[in-house]
Design a protein around this motif. Structure first.
Motif, mmCIF file in Angstrom:
data_model
loop_
_atom_site.group_PDB
_atom_site.id
_atom_site.type_symbol
_atom_site.label_atom_id
_atom_site.label_comp_id
_atom_site.label_asym_id
_atom_site.label_seq_id
_atom_site.Cartn_x
_atom_site.Cartn_y
_atom_site.Cartn_z
ATOM 1 N N SER A 143 0.836 -1.213 0.000
ATOM 2 C CA SER A 143 0.000 0.000 0.000
ATOM 3 C C SER A 143 0.864 1.254 0.000
ATOM 4 O O SER A 143 0.550 2.246 -0.675
ATOM 5 N N LEU A 144 1.954 1.234 0.762
ATOM 6 C CA LEU A 144 2.884 2.357 0.774
ATOM 7 C C LEU A 144 3.466 2.584 -0.619
ATOM 8 O O LEU A 144 3.568 3.727 -1.089
ATOM 9 N N VAL A 149 3.837 5.681 -5.700
ATOM 10 C CA VAL A 149 3.654 5.791 -7.151
ATOM 11 C C VAL A 149 2.796 7.008 -7.480
ATOM 12 O O VAL A 149 3.089 7.771 -8.411
ATOM 13 N N GLU A 150 1.723 7.202 -6.715
ATOM 14 C CA GLU A 150 0.835 8.338 -6.960
ATOM 15 C C GLU A 150 1.549 9.666 -6.727
ATOM 16 O O GLU A 150 1.333 10.640 -7.457
ATOM 17 N N LYS A 151 2.407 9.705 -5.713
ATOM 18 C CA LYS A 151 3.120 10.940 -5.401
ATOM 19 C C LYS A 151 4.324 11.158 -6.310
ATOM 20 O O LYS A 151 4.765 12.298 -6.497
ATOM 21 N N MET A 158 12.446 8.082 -7.981
ATOM 22 C CA MET A 158 11.495 7.504 -7.035
ATOM 23 C C MET A 158 10.938 6.185 -7.575
ATOM 24 O O MET A 158 10.782 5.214 -6.822
ATOM 25 N N LEU A 159 10.644 6.125 -8.876
ATOM 26 C CA LEU A 159 10.138 4.877 -9.462
ATOM 27 C C LEU A 159 11.171 3.756 -9.350
ATOM 28 O O LEU A 159 10.821 2.593 -9.093
ATOM 29 N N SER A 183 -2.812 -5.940 -8.371
ATOM 30 C CA SER A 183 -2.210 -4.665 -7.997
ATOM 31 C C SER A 183 -1.815 -3.861 -9.235
ATOM 32 O O SER A 183 -1.360 -4.409 -10.239
ATOM 33 N N LYS A 184 -1.974 -2.553 -9.127
ATOM 34 C CA LYS A 184 -1.573 -1.673 -10.224
ATOM 35 C C LYS A 184 -0.049 -1.625 -10.376
ATOM 36 O O LYS A 184 0.458 -1.203 -11.415
ATOM 37 N N LEU A 185 0.673 -2.049 -9.336
ATOM 38 C CA LEU A 185 2.130 -2.064 -9.428
ATOM 39 C C LEU A 185 2.597 -2.988 -10.551
ATOM 40 O O LEU A 185 3.564 -2.692 -11.259
#
Length: 732
Positions: A143-144, A149-151, A158-159, A183-185
């Motif tokens: 979840s973190l 990813v959104e931020k 960061m990616l 998961s979108k990951l």
């Protein structure tokens, strides 16, 4: 270094991190703190653990912008502390709650969560406890990562951190398969890999993460949801691979090949058991064969381990129908490997065997030997030869084809023998089109292609490229069984190899081939012994490696002529020793001044002369053994052999010969022990040996040589010492 072992190192390191004077001092302090936690955590009282944790967390937050290497060292220190500090329960939850809301703290938080699963160098009980704890909070980490990813947006750094962290948790094997499948990951990973504009660093991080995910689901049935998503995702990367090839982006090409190979490794059981169905879809093999077509050999080399494993699984499966499905794929692979084995058209001299490309060719040779049963060695050999026979390819193509043919020549011959001996093809080889008649008697017959190849090779002109001659010589050496069944080829074969022996570039390969021919064709070698003896007399005039020179002596004695030939062959080496004894000491370092060369050759001659003697027969070696024994020296054609052999070690102990002044680093120290033991000096005349002036130097060499990290040399020394002690005890 002098500070770290002290207890005060904890306080000093903490103070250096607080001062933040410069990058170097902070890096030293952070690294020291990490090492102290790993190796000297017991120095701290239990009540100080919490304050150490708080201090480290404060340091990493304050130093997060100073240098990435300092952040990494502090992250490792915090991870190691979490593993050893039993009172720190739910460390993942603590860290996430404390830093996840601060965007500036996310990079070092991800760094801690990345190294934490990799740092499990602890006892089994604590390790189990930690893994259970990490598994419990794994959904929190995922979840973190989604929040990050959104931020992150388009923040590449960061990616990369997100993908590395996710890969680390995949490797730990605690992520829920169903949860990750949705998961979108996962979809983000493949989006990044599909995009042409993805940077090399981000592409590598995403590829590593996918490989970790594939490795984590090796048990496909228990991770089916995630396995399906990964399977479909990787299959979508084919067009991206072609784009990377078009742009000549080798880094991305290698990444794609790693992903394709890991996919095949993961679904290997499915591929073998249900080929072409579901997760056994053979499009996976197509991806690897596409990679095999890339002009850089480093690409196809990535997949070698999978092809090895596939061959092993299919060999154990022993199902002709299954084997036939994979035949076409292996044929395509072998043709691709033959292309990759081609030398550059401007290459000069023989193929190098010790550089990267030489090692690659050796790995290709091993792989071809392991996979050839799926194609059929006879059929493959014939197809390869047809490419040379029916066309006029460039020399580099000819050499590569001959190289592959040399790899499978023995398996072709074994197949032919099995078939013509009435045993049929082996279970790992395709069945012949016509079965032998049940009443057919066992007989040795030839494969026409083998005979034609052998005949063509020995007729190669000396004007062909040196590399072609070199590889053709290796091929002839591998076809020794064919020569044995066709003795009419023995003269032209030996003549061809002798030409190679006279060329310094081809000498060692020719010597190895002659050794193979002599070892297999002993029944036909009597008439050629005179010529082979001349080779033995001229060994030092050829540019041979020591191994090749010794190898020439291993198979030269025809059985029916051992009695007369052995003495002559030994005399060649004894005369070399006599010559050394008569010379003044010098500082020359050539083979001619090295007494261990003839000593080792004498030992090899006797070690590899093993005639079959029936009851009542006189052993053909008896006369020569008597000639070289101390009790009978001076008798026979090798006059004075015993004296020469006893005096020869004096050369080894001569202080003027500098190459022997460091026996601990040179296996030559074992040579006196080897040859004295080989000829039975200790057992036959121990008193004469012990009274000799060379006995003390020999013992010194033997004791020094006991530390040699060389199996054969060490065995020779130990056998000599054992026999010496045993003889003394027995005669006491």
């Amino acid at each position: 270094g002098s500070v770290s072992p002290q207890v005060h190192a904890w306080e000093i390191s903490d103070q250096l991190l607080q001062i933040r004077q410069d990058v170097e001092s902070c890096y030293f302090a952070a690294q020291t703190m990490k090492m102290k936690i790993q190796t000297s955590f017991y120095e701290l009282p239990t009540d100080s653990h919490a304050s150490l944790r708080d201090s480290l967390l404060s340091h990493i937050q304050n130093l997060k912008d100073l240098s990435p290497v300092i952040v990494t060292q502090l992250a490792l220190a915090i991870a190691d502390l979490a593993l050893q500090m039993a009172s720190w329960k739910g460390c993942v939850q603590t860290l996430v709650e404390k830093y996840s809301t601060d965007v500036t703290s996310l990079p070092f938080l991800l760094e801690i969560l990345t190294v934490l699963p990799r740092s499990l160098r602890i006892g089994a009980n604590r390790r189990t406890e930690i893994i259970e704890d990490l598994a419990y909070y794994s959904s929190t980490v995922v979840s973190l990562l989604m929040t990050c990813v959104e931020k992150a947006g388009n923040d590449e750094k960061m990616l990369i951190k997100i993908f590395r962290c996710l890969g680390s948790w995949f490797n730990l094997g605690v992520l829920d398969s169903t949860f990750m499948a949705n998961s979108k990951l996962l979809s983000l990973l493949f989006e990044v890999l599909q995009q042409d504009k993805t940077s090399s660093n981000l592409h590598e991080a995403a590829s590593d993460c996918v490989c970790s995910a594939l490795y984590a689901i090796e048990n496909v049935e228990t991770n089916l949801p995630l396995a399906l998503q990964l399977f479909q995702g990787v299959l979508t990367l084919e067009s991206a691979y072609h784009m990377a090839v078009a742009r000549e982006d080798l880094d991305k090409v290698l990444n794609y090949c790693r992903v394709f190979t890991e996919l095949c490794e993961t679904f290997l059981d499915k591929i073998v058991c249900t080929p072409g169905q579901g997760l056994g879809d053979l499009r996976t093999l197509e991806l690897l064969l596409i990679c095999a077509g890339h002009p850089q050999y480093e690409v196809v080399e990535i997949s070698f381990n999978f092809w090895y494993r596939l061959g092993e699984h299919l060999y154990k499966t022993d199902d002709a129908v299954i084997h036939s499905i994979f035949k076409a794929y292996i044929q395509r692979l072998l043709h691709a490997l033959a292309r990759h084995c081609q030398l550059d058209s401007d290459h000069e001299g023989v193929p190098e065997e010790t550089d990267d490309f030489g090692e690659f060719r050796m790995r290709v040779s091993d792989l071809v030997k392991d996979l050839i049963f799926l194609v059929g060695s006879v059929e493959c050999f014939a197809q390869l030869y047809a490419t040379l026979k029916d066309g006029n390819p460039p020399w580099e193509v000819t050499e590569a084809v001959l190289f592959i043919m040399a790899s499978i020549a023995k398996s072709v011959d074994q197949f032919t023998l099995q078939y013509h001996f009435g045993e049929g093809a082996s279970t790992s080889s395709p069945l012949p089109t016509t079965s032998p008649h049940p009443s057919a008697s066992p007989r040795r017959e030839n494969n026409p292609t083998l005979v034609e190849v052998l005949e063509g090779v020995v007729r190669l002109p000396e004007s062909v490229h040196t590399a072609v001659r070199y590889t053709s010589i290796e091929l002839v050496g591998e076809m020794s069984e064919v020569v044995d069944r066709n003795p009419q080829f023995l003269d032209p074969v030996l003549g061809y190899l002798m030409k190679g022996l006279c060329d310094r570039r081809l000498a060692s390969a020719a010597a190895k081939a002659i050794h193979n021919i002599c070892s297999v064709c002993r029944d036909h070698m009597a008439q050629h012994f005179t010529g082979l003896l001349e080779i033995a007399r001229s060994l030092d005039s050829f540019t041979l490696s020591p191994e090749a020179a010794v190898g020439l002596l291993k198979g030269e004695l025809p059985l029916e002529k051992i009695a007369e030939c052995l003495s002559e062959l030994c005399a060649v080496q004894v005369m070399a020793l006599k010559k050394l004894l008569s010379q003044e000491p010098s500082n020359q370092h050539g083979l001619s001044s090295d007494p261990t060369v003839p000593l080792d050759r004498l030992a090899v001659i006797f070690r590899h002369t093993n005639p079959i003697v029936e009851n009542g027969q006189i052993h053909p070696c008896q006369k020569v053994i008597q000639e070289v024994s101390l009790g009978n020296f001076g008798v026979g054609t090798t006059s004075g052999v015993g004296t020469v052999l006893l005096e020869a070690p004096r050369l080894v102990s001569n202080p003027h010969r500098s190459r022997f002044t460091h026996p601990k680093t040179n296996t030559r120290g074992a040579s006196p022990c080897r040859f004295l033991g080989q000829f039975g000096f200790i057992q036959r005349s121990p008193v004469t040996l012990l009274r000799s002036q060379v006995m003390i130097p020999i013992l010194q060499w033997a004791i020094a040589a006991t530390t040699l990290d060389h199996r054969d040399a060490n065995c020779s020394v130990m056998k000599f010492l054992r026999d010496l002690i045993h003889t003394g005890v027995a005669n006491d």
